[in-house]
Design an enzyme around this catalytic site. Structure first.
Site, PDB file in Angstrom:
ATOM      1  N   TYR A 218       0.853  -1.188   0.000  1.00 38.79           N
ATOM      2  CA  TYR A 218       0.000   0.000   0.000  1.00 38.79           C
ATOM      3  C   TYR A 218       0.886   1.234   0.000  1.00 38.79           C
ATOM      4  O   TYR A 218       1.781   1.366   0.844  1.00 38.79           O
ATOM      5  CB  TYR A 218      -0.921   0.020   1.228  1.00 38.79           C
ATOM      6  CG  TYR A 218      -1.861   1.209   1.233  1.00 38.79           C
ATOM      7  CD1 TYR A 218      -2.863   1.334   0.275  1.00 38.79           C
ATOM      8  CD2 TYR A 218      -1.740   2.222   2.183  1.00 38.79           C
ATOM      9  CE1 TYR A 218      -3.714   2.432   0.260  1.00 38.79           C
ATOM     10  CE2 TYR A 218      -2.589   3.324   2.178  1.00 38.79           C
ATOM     11  CZ  TYR A 218      -3.581   3.422   1.217  1.00 38.79           C
ATOM     12  OH  TYR A 218      -4.419   4.512   1.207  1.00 38.79           O
TER      13      TYR A 218
ATOM     14  N   ASP B  70       9.201   2.694   0.306  1.00 36.49           N
ATOM     15  CA  ASP B  70       8.092   3.356   0.991  1.00 36.49           C
ATOM     16  C   ASP B  70       8.199   2.989   2.467  1.00 36.49           C
ATOM     17  O   ASP B  70       7.754   1.927   2.892  1.00 36.49           O
ATOM     18  CB  ASP B  70       6.752   2.914   0.400  1.00 36.49           C
ATOM     19  CG  ASP B  70       5.585   3.641   1.063  1.00 36.49           C
ATOM     20  OD1 ASP B  70       5.806   4.305   2.107  1.00 36.49           O
ATOM     21  OD2 ASP B  70       4.456   3.539   0.555  1.00 36.49           O
TER      22      ASP B  70
ATOM     23  N   LYS C 180       3.835   9.002   9.077  1.00 35.60           N
ATOM     24  CA  LYS C 180       3.500   8.409  10.369  1.00 35.60           C
ATOM     25  C   LYS C 180       4.420   8.876  11.514  1.00 35.60           C
ATOM     26  O   LYS C 180       4.193   9.954  12.049  1.00 35.60           O
ATOM     27  CB  LYS C 180       3.408   6.894  10.222  1.00 35.60           C
ATOM     28  CG  LYS C 180       2.271   6.554   9.225  1.00 35.60           C
ATOM     29  CD  LYS C 180       1.858   5.108   9.129  1.00 35.60           C
ATOM     30  CE  LYS C 180       0.593   5.014   8.284  1.00 35.60           C
ATOM     31  NZ  LYS C 180       0.672   4.200   7.091  1.00 35.60           N
TER      32      LYS C 180
HETATM   33  C1  LIG Z   1       0.067   4.618   5.725  1.00 40.76           C
HETATM   34  C2  LIG Z   1       0.879   4.342   4.530  1.00 40.76           C
HETATM   35  C3  LIG Z   1       0.789   5.144   3.373  1.00 40.76           C
HETATM   36  C4  LIG Z   1      -0.230   6.230   3.213  1.00 40.76           C
HETATM   37  O1  LIG Z   1      -0.050   7.266   4.111  1.00 40.76           O
HETATM   38  P1  LIG Z   1      -1.288   8.280   4.349  1.00 40.76           P
HETATM   39  O2  LIG Z   1      -0.706   9.308   5.254  1.00 40.76           O
HETATM   40  O3  LIG Z   1      -2.385   7.464   4.945  1.00 40.76           O
HETATM   41  O4  LIG Z   1      -1.675   8.826   3.021  1.00 40.76           O
HETATM   42  C5  LIG Z   1       1.665   4.901   2.333  1.00 40.76           C
HETATM   43  N1  LIG Z   1       2.558   3.909   2.409  1.00 40.76           N
HETATM   44  C6  LIG Z   1       2.671   3.110   3.491  1.00 40.76           C
HETATM   45  C7  LIG Z   1       3.705   2.046   3.519  1.00 40.76           C
HETATM   46  C8  LIG Z   1       1.815   3.296   4.574  1.00 40.76           C
HETATM   47  O5  LIG Z   1       1.902   2.463   5.622  1.00 40.76           O
END
Ligand SMILES: *Cc1c(COP(=O)(O)O)cnc(C)c1O
Length: 438
Positions: A144, A239, A267
């Site tokens: 994701y 990511d 995060k």
């Molecule tokens: C949470 C997450 C996202 C998206 O971040 P948002 O702030 O919710 O848009 C993208 N990549 C990874 C790996 C994530 O865990």
């Protein structure tokens, strides 16, 4: 179960917000039960509107590595609020967070702040396409990277080589240049690069997957990504929105000793405020406007209170003691989950890296999305309801990682494990993959 105060609030929410939530993972569609409406958080706990207290393993889906409201972070945000909230100009606290990130993450020479992980991943892909003058992007099924059109491709599907729209509203053209491979499938990566490597702008990957549940990379997977991308002039994008500053101060890339070209963060770096970032090699980042031609912007990017929170969080993590503590808690909960599975005879497996953990029910090994999808989600729903009943707040999906924070104690994780064990005992009689299968 939640009490009537929560139910009434949930009904109000559902009248005015789709599903009663601002982000779909928060709804309890997969597990059943009424999602608690949260009134407050303190340390390792959240309290719902009816006054019930829960050990929190959601932790805002990742940001709260220090738990809720750590005094140093609250203090830093308050101090910033006294100076002003937003200016549309560079601030010293923003420079400070950028300097901390550049110092911490070996592959990052420069960083651009954005407001969400979605923006970070979307912008990193745009930059990679501009830098390589190529269009194809490779992602992995179950990875994701936010909800930008091109990256929603096959986020929930199994093995697929050519991306299909992951959601209505995503034009086929938007994902036509997205190729999807199975996570941890080194041979599929080698094969694709042998055929089309020269057309690939970037590979984007969660170095430890957290969005199909926690799925660690198998030995050789990340080094292969680094090797084939370098050999064909493609970029490697880690990511690390979830893993950055959570698994180690230098990110998952420091744990696995891989230097990606670009990294997405989010995060943890905002301490629970809306901030994310992308960064990497100086020659790449200097292509971003206004240094270069790749356009990307944000009215509230670099939000001063968020920058202040980020600095305070990173300062608390910098010494490394937090990671040692999280690893110890992680080992404890992993051992307890595994022990409970063994004792109950319910088939399952526990995936964990540091403070990210997922007990998969009904499958003995999970190394990709197809494996995760073989899990018994009905059984997981029963476990989840047992957690709620026992005052444990866990993400309402088999395909989300649970988190630990430095505010958790041994007795907190023991409570989580005890409720898990209790649920398995009740399940073991009824599950086809249970006692009989062992
Ligand atoms: C949470 C997450 C996202 C998206 O971040 P948002 O702030 O919710 O848009 C993208 N990549 C990874 C790996 C994530 O865990």
């Amino acid at each position: 179960m939640s009490d009537s105060a929560d139910r009434a609030l949930q009904e109000r929410a559902e009248r005015v917000m789709p599903g009663g939530v601002s982000s779909p993972v928060r709804a309890y569609r997969a597990t059943g039960g009424v999602p608690p409406v949260i009134a407050s958080g303190e340390g390792a706990y959240v309290v719902d509107s009816g006054g019930r207290r829960y050990v929190d393993h959601v932790l805002a889906y990742g940001p709260h590595i220090l738990g809720h409201n750590p005094p140093a972070v609250v203090q830093a945000v308050r101090a910033q609020l006294d100076h002003g909230i937003a200016f549309g100009a560079t601030t010293e606290v923003e420079i400070g967070l950028a300097e901390r990130i550049v110092a911490a993450v070996a592959s990052i020479d420069m960083v651009r702040f954005v407001n969400s992980g979605t923006e970070a991943a979307m912008s990193a892909v745009r930059l990679a396409r501009a830098a390589t003058r190529r269009d194809l992007v490779v992602k992995f099924a179950g990875g994701y990277h936010g909800h930008a059109d091109a990256l929603l491709a096959a986020a929930g599907s199994g093995v697929a080589t050519l991306g299909l729209p992951g959601s209505p509203g995503v034009p086929a053209a938007a994902v036509a240049a997205t190729l999807v491979l199975p996570y941890n499938d080194t041979a599929a990566v080698e094969d694709l690069f042998a055929r089309r490597g020269e057309q690939v702008a970037a590979v984007i990957v969660e170095p430890v997957a957290g969005n199909m549940g926690c799925v660690p990379p198998v030995a050789g997977f990340l080094p292969t990504l680094r090797r084939v991308t370098a050999a064909s002039g493609s970029l490697l994008i880690f990511d690390e929105v979830m893993t950055g500053f959570r698994l180690a101060y230098g990110g998952a890339q420091s744990l696995f000793d891989i230097r990606p070209d670009l990294t997405c963060l989010g995060k943890v770096i905002g301490g629970g405020l809306a901030v994310a970032a992308y960064g990497g090699r100086r020659d790449l980042m200097e292509l971003v406007a206004p240094s270069g031609p790749v356009y990307q912007a944000g009215t509230l990017s670099g939000s001063p209170p968020a920058m202040a929170a980020g600095c305070a969080v990173l300062d608390a993590l910098a010494g490394g003691a937090a990671y040692a503590r999280l690893e110890k808690l992680g080992r404890r909960i992993e051992a307890a989950f595994s022990g409970a599975l063994g004792e109950s005879g319910v088939a399952g497996s526990v995936n964990r890296v540091g403070s990210m953990v997922t007990p998969f029910i009904g499958v003995t090994e999970v190394r990709d999305l197809a494996g995760a999808q073989r899990a018994d989600t009905t059984a997981f729903a029963q476990v989840h309801r047992a957690w709620l009943d026992a005052g444990v707040f866990w993400p309402p999906s088999q395909f989300e990682a649970g988190f630990l924070c430095t505010a958790h104690t041994d007795s907190d994780v023991d409570r989580t494990a005890a409720a898990f064990a209790g649920a398995l005992t009740r399940l073991s009689a009824s599950l086809p993959g249970g006692a009989a299968a062992r």
